[in-house]
Structures are given as C-alpha cells and as structure tokens.
Design an enzyme around this catalytic site. Sequence first.
Site, PDB file in Angstrom:
ATOM      1  N   GLU A  60       5.961  17.818   5.749  1.00  0.00           N
ATOM      2  CA  GLU A  60       5.001  18.014   6.828  1.00  0.00           C
ATOM      3  C   GLU A  60       5.785  18.072   8.314  1.00  0.00           C
ATOM      4  O   GLU A  60       6.539  17.224   8.502  1.00  0.00           O
ATOM      5  CB  GLU A  60       3.964  16.920   6.946  1.00  0.00           C
ATOM      6  CG  GLU A  60       3.270  16.792   5.740  1.00  0.00           C
ATOM      7  CD  GLU A  60       1.838  16.347   5.935  1.00  0.00           C
ATOM      8  OE1 GLU A  60       1.191  16.702   7.142  1.00  0.00           O
ATOM      9  OE2 GLU A  60       1.009  15.950   4.993  1.00  0.00           O
TER      10      GLU A  60
HETATM   11  P1  FAD Z   1       7.633   3.009  -0.927  1.00  0.00           P
HETATM   12  O1  FAD Z   1       7.852   4.231  -1.453  1.00  0.00           O
HETATM   13  O2  FAD Z   1       6.353   2.062  -1.151  1.00  0.00           O
HETATM   14  O3  FAD Z   1       8.971   2.019  -1.298  1.00  0.00           O
HETATM   15  C1  FAD Z   1       8.820   0.617  -1.239  1.00  0.00           C
HETATM   16  C2  FAD Z   1       9.294   0.193  -2.720  1.00  0.00           C
HETATM   17  O4  FAD Z   1       9.297  -1.312  -2.864  1.00  0.00           O
HETATM   18  C3  FAD Z   1       8.782   0.808  -3.930  1.00  0.00           C
HETATM   19  O5  FAD Z   1       9.722   1.476  -4.982  1.00  0.00           O
HETATM   20  C4  FAD Z   1       8.137  -0.460  -4.633  1.00  0.00           C
HETATM   21  O6  FAD Z   1       8.096  -0.348  -6.135  1.00  0.00           O
HETATM   22  C5  FAD Z   1       9.014  -1.605  -4.188  1.00  0.00           C
HETATM   23  N1  FAD Z   1       8.420  -2.814  -4.159  1.00  0.00           N
HETATM   24  C6  FAD Z   1       6.952  -3.335  -3.818  1.00  0.00           C
HETATM   25  N2  FAD Z   1       6.859  -4.535  -4.305  1.00  0.00           N
HETATM   26  C7  FAD Z   1       7.922  -5.246  -4.301  1.00  0.00           C
HETATM   27  C8  FAD Z   1       8.861  -6.308  -4.734  1.00  0.00           C
HETATM   28  N3  FAD Z   1       7.813  -7.431  -4.957  1.00  0.00           N
HETATM   29  N4  FAD Z   1       9.838  -6.510  -5.168  1.00  0.00           N
HETATM   30  C9  FAD Z   1      10.841  -5.477  -5.214  1.00  0.00           C
HETATM   31  N5  FAD Z   1      10.250  -4.191  -5.005  1.00  0.00           N
HETATM   32  C10 FAD Z   1       8.945  -4.145  -4.758  1.00  0.00           C
HETATM   33  N6  FAD Z   1       4.188  11.764   2.842  1.00  0.00           N
HETATM   34  C11 FAD Z   1       4.566  13.144   3.408  1.00  0.00           C
HETATM   35  O7  FAD Z   1       5.533  13.285   4.345  1.00  0.00           O
HETATM   36  N7  FAD Z   1       4.105  14.019   2.763  1.00  0.00           N
HETATM   37  C12 FAD Z   1       2.778  14.152   1.899  1.00  0.00           C
HETATM   38  O8  FAD Z   1       2.448  15.102   1.381  1.00  0.00           O
HETATM   39  C13 FAD Z   1       2.558  12.694   1.575  1.00  0.00           C
HETATM   40  N8  FAD Z   1       1.586  12.587   0.654  1.00  0.00           N
HETATM   41  C14 FAD Z   1       1.422  11.287  -0.050  1.00  0.00           C
HETATM   42  C15 FAD Z   1       0.508  11.189  -1.105  1.00  0.00           C
HETATM   43  C16 FAD Z   1       0.050   9.991  -1.791  1.00  0.00           C
HETATM   44  C17 FAD Z   1      -0.799   9.880  -2.899  1.00  0.00           C
HETATM   45  C18 FAD Z   1       1.103   8.820  -1.353  1.00  0.00           C
HETATM   46  C19 FAD Z   1       0.899   7.671  -2.259  1.00  0.00           C
HETATM   47  C20 FAD Z   1       1.866   9.015  -0.160  1.00  0.00           C
HETATM   48  C21 FAD Z   1       1.892  10.368   0.357  1.00  0.00           C
HETATM   49  N9  FAD Z   1       2.924  10.410   1.591  1.00  0.00           N
HETATM   50  C22 FAD Z   1       3.247  11.757   1.905  1.00  0.00           C
HETATM   51  C23 FAD Z   1       3.479   9.208   2.033  1.00  0.00           C
HETATM   52  C24 FAD Z   1       5.034   8.984   1.707  1.00  0.00           C
HETATM   53  O9  FAD Z   1       5.076   9.133   0.131  1.00  0.00           O
HETATM   54  C25 FAD Z   1       5.489   7.443   2.157  1.00  0.00           C
HETATM   55  O10 FAD Z   1       5.108   7.348   3.672  1.00  0.00           O
HETATM   56  C26 FAD Z   1       6.932   7.179   1.774  1.00  0.00           C
HETATM   57  O11 FAD Z   1       7.169   7.580   0.594  1.00  0.00           O
HETATM   58  C27 FAD Z   1       7.003   5.640   1.590  1.00  0.00           C
HETATM   59  O12 FAD Z   1       8.370   5.199   1.579  1.00  0.00           O
HETATM   60  P2  FAD Z   1       8.655   3.642   1.695  1.00  0.00           P
HETATM   61  O13 FAD Z   1      10.072   3.665   1.486  1.00  0.00           O
HETATM   62  O14 FAD Z   1       8.195   3.331   3.148  1.00  0.00           O
HETATM   63  O15 FAD Z   1       7.534   2.897   0.782  1.00  0.00           O
END
Ligand code: FAD
Length: 463
Positions: A60
């Site tokens: 996006e």
């Molecule tokens: P996460 O990806 O949640 O990474 C955190 C990690 O921590 C995970 O791998 C999890 O397994 C791990 N974890 C959790 N608890 C523990 C624990 N206790 N111990 C060890 N590890 C743990 N964004 C866009 O830009 N475009 C889109 O089209 C879009 N659509 C989306 C649609 C959906 C259905 C979803 C779910 C999300 C979407 N997003 C989109 C948002 C985007 O995917 C997220 O903002 C981004 O991937 C988040 O990354 P993160 O590293 O912050 O978190």
Amino acid sequence: MKAKVIIIGAGMSGISAGKQLSDAGITDLLILEATDRIGGRIRKTEFAGMNIEMGANWVEGVAHEGEARNDDVNPIWSIVNNELGLTTFCSNYDNIASNTYNEDGTGLYDEDFVKRTIDEANEVQKKGNKISERPRSDDISVMAMQRFFEHTPYGPTKPVDMVIDYYMNDYEFAEPPRVTSVQSTHPLPTFVKFGENVYFVADQRGYESVVHYIAGQYLETDGLGAIVDPRLMLNKAVQEITYSEDCVTVKTEDGWLYEAEYVMVSVSLGVLQSNLITFSPPLPEWKTFSLYQFDMAVYTKIFLKFPKRFWPVGSGTEFFLYASSRRGYYPIWQHLEKEYPGCSILLVTITDDESRRIEQQSDEQTKAEAMEVLRKMFPDRDVPDATDIFVPRWWSDKFFRGSFSNWPIGVDSYEYDQIGKPVGRVHFTGEHTSEHYNGYVHGAYLAGKHSADILIDHAKREK
Ligand code: FAD
C-alpha cells in the site's frame, strides 16, 4: 544461552530490526520465534492447489506511474518490484459504482445512484482532512466527522450508504468509523508519503519472500535459500521476560532460559495486550496504559473455490460489493481471475465483530452464509456450492490476537510514542510502534529499523 541482543518474534519488524543491528556491527543476536516459520502476519498458504495470502496481500502506498517521488518510494515496493520482481497487480476500485449488488435479489444498483453516494462520501472525507490541520486536542472520530459534515446523526443507515462507508473506512482500518481517529487517518500518511496506489501481490513465492530476502542479508542460508543460521530459533514461544539494570533473561515455553544485555520485543500489540508473556517486574503503568489504549483490529480474508465461475469477469469487474442492511455482512468481494485466470476463486473480506463471530463458528456455517449472499447477488445465475473454503483465524491465534493495529479516537501522539518506548533493557518494535505507518508491512519494516537504532544508541551510551 547468551547473546548481546535477543529479538522476540521473526515477523517483518523483528527481521528488519535484526538486519539494522547487524549492519551496525551487533551480530551477537538470537531470534526466538514461537511458530515454525518466519514472516508472522505475512503468510502464504496452499488453497485449492495454489498459494494464496492469508495475511498481508497489498503493498500500500505506491506512486502512479511517471509520478516523481524522489526519495519517497515505499521501501517494500522497492523490494517487491525491483529486488524480487514479484508478480503484482494494481488494484483498481474505479468501477465499484457499477458493481454494487442488492440484497433483495434484484441484482445491481443503479450506477449513478451509487456514484452519487461515493461522491458525497468523498466530499466528507476531504473535509475531514481539514480537521487534521487543527490542534491534536481537536481530534474526533470518523463518525463524528460524518455527523459534522454530513448531518447524519447515526452515521449511514441505508444498505448502499453503509457498504460505501464500510469500503471507505473499515476495509482499510478494520474498525468502524465510530472508533477510528480522524487526525491519524485523514489524510492517511501512507498515501500522502508514498502515493495512492495499492498493488496486490499474486506470486507463488508469496509476499513472505520479502521477509526471507531481508533475513538472507544477514542470516546464513543454504544453497536453496532456506535459513540455516543457528541464531534463528523456531518453535520458541517466549513465556517470561525478567529484566534488571544489568541484564535480561528470557524463558521459553519449553523451559529454556536465554540471557542477553538487551531484548527487542516484536510481538503484535494483540499479544502484548494478552497475558501470553509475563514481564518481571511488571511493565510500568505508563507502558501498559498506552498499550491497552491502542486497538488491535481484526481483518479476515475468506477464500472460496468454485467448480465454475458465475460472476462477471473482464475489465472493471474485479471488486464488487454486497449492500446488506446488516452493516459489514460479507460486504467486499474480489475475484482472482485477473491474477490467476480460470482459478474460480473469490475472496470476501470481513472485519471486526463479524470476524470474531466467524472465527467462532464452523467453516461449514461460514460457507453456508457466504453461499446465501452469493445467491442473492446473482439470482439469475446457476451458483454452485463452493468446493473449498479457507477462513484464517488471526484473532483466536494466541501468537497474533488480531490482524493489525488501528488508531482509535482518544490516543494522542504522546501516548502513542509510549507504546514504542523501551523499558530499561526491554526494547519494543512492531507495526504498532511505527511513527506514521502503523498497520502496514512497510510500517513494520521501518519500525524495526527505528527501534534498532534506539537500541544501538542505548548500547553505545553504555560502552
Ligand atoms: P508479526 O508479523 O506479528 O511478527 C511478530 C512475530 O512474533 C510473529 O512471527 C509471531 O509468531 C511471533 N510471536 C508472537 N508471540 C511470540 C512469543 N510469545 N514468543 C516468540 N515469538 C512470538 N499490511 C499491508 O501493508 N498490506 C496489506 O494488505 C495487509 N493486509 C493484512 C491482512 C491481514 C489478514 C493481516 C493479518 C495483516 C495485514 N497487514 C497488511 C498488516 C501486516 O501484515 C503487518 O503490519 C505486519 O506484517 C506486522 O509485522 P510485525 O513484525 O509487526 O508483527
């Protein structure tokens, strides 16, 4: 086991933080990931013989072709398009007005009628942008903005008004207008900074290959590109984080203890709001107060496979709406014929309370509901039952507890900043800490870099 920095979570933000730390010479890392894979909420899965995206799907914030953007290119777009050359499709919503279906079985609404509704809603949004120029204390909800400019005390109430309202708000933020803050979303920083286009990733390698690409820049891989670096430990669910002035100890569910000088917590806001990880001592009140105030929204992409196609295809047909008198009931549909011709797959998006409701019922029940909706939309067609259905359950999953964060009314930028602030040796990252782009893949990527910089400074000061 000991390391200088332990990163908890190997989603986009954790992997991006690790790269930034490595680039700064901090390579004594340990990444503890609860699941058996990296990528977190960017995840492909096999459905009806092909890979689909159960999490993030779009890049996006991409400029229109030929539009000069100088340095303002979405960093994820650079990787997706330039580095990896993933197959993407620019999503075009210009024909929504001619693709809005009635719930009473009479087919499509009159195009001009829907167009007028969209134009009116656009006008209100534009006026809403002006509210963002006022002091932060003047922030109001999107619904209050609608009351203000549209004179609709209860917000939109007719099926078409509701589905257009849903498409313009909930489809992006996954929460209704009465929740979302105007000042943080009007205009939306992602579109202002990087451009207004959104590109749908439809590549069998998966959107997650972006995370693998970044990881591969500092973690050891085998000849096939799989990460074999011992510093990445999968199936390590963190249970407890004990921190003091000197060090941090992390305990995983399998009873192992890991010690480090610093920890970088990259788990989702939903996980932080749950009691999955215990902090010892407990996080201070300023921290929990800010964490609990922000919202973890739920956005669900339901995929349905059919034995044959019964919906229109061709230019301007990709996205279509179901205008129900029940707001948010199977509202936004997309066919994947442009991306995968002949696949006969539909994607319907639901959010918030509908997502939570559907996560708690059987897939058979969800399929029956979706089929009833489709038969209302296409009364004159032979609509066969779907042969396969896939319903992701991000909210029920204890390692996610939702899909992405949404900025609710009542949180100012000071409170928001507290979410990402370190508590002693415990640092925080994740899309929910991104300065301008919470909720997005690029937000997670940039947050990882930013939080790593704060940690690097912290380490320098302690030298
Ligand atoms: P996460 O990806 O949640 O990474 C955190 C990690 O921590 C995970 O791998 C999890 O397994 C791990 N974890 C959790 N608890 C523990 C624990 N206790 N111990 C060890 N590890 C743990 N964004 C866009 O830009 N475009 C889109 O089209 C879009 N659509 C989306 C649609 C959906 C259905 C979803 C779910 C999300 C979407 N997003 C989109 C948002 C985007 O995917 C997220 O903002 C981004 O991937 C988040 O990354 P993160 O590293 O912050 O978190």
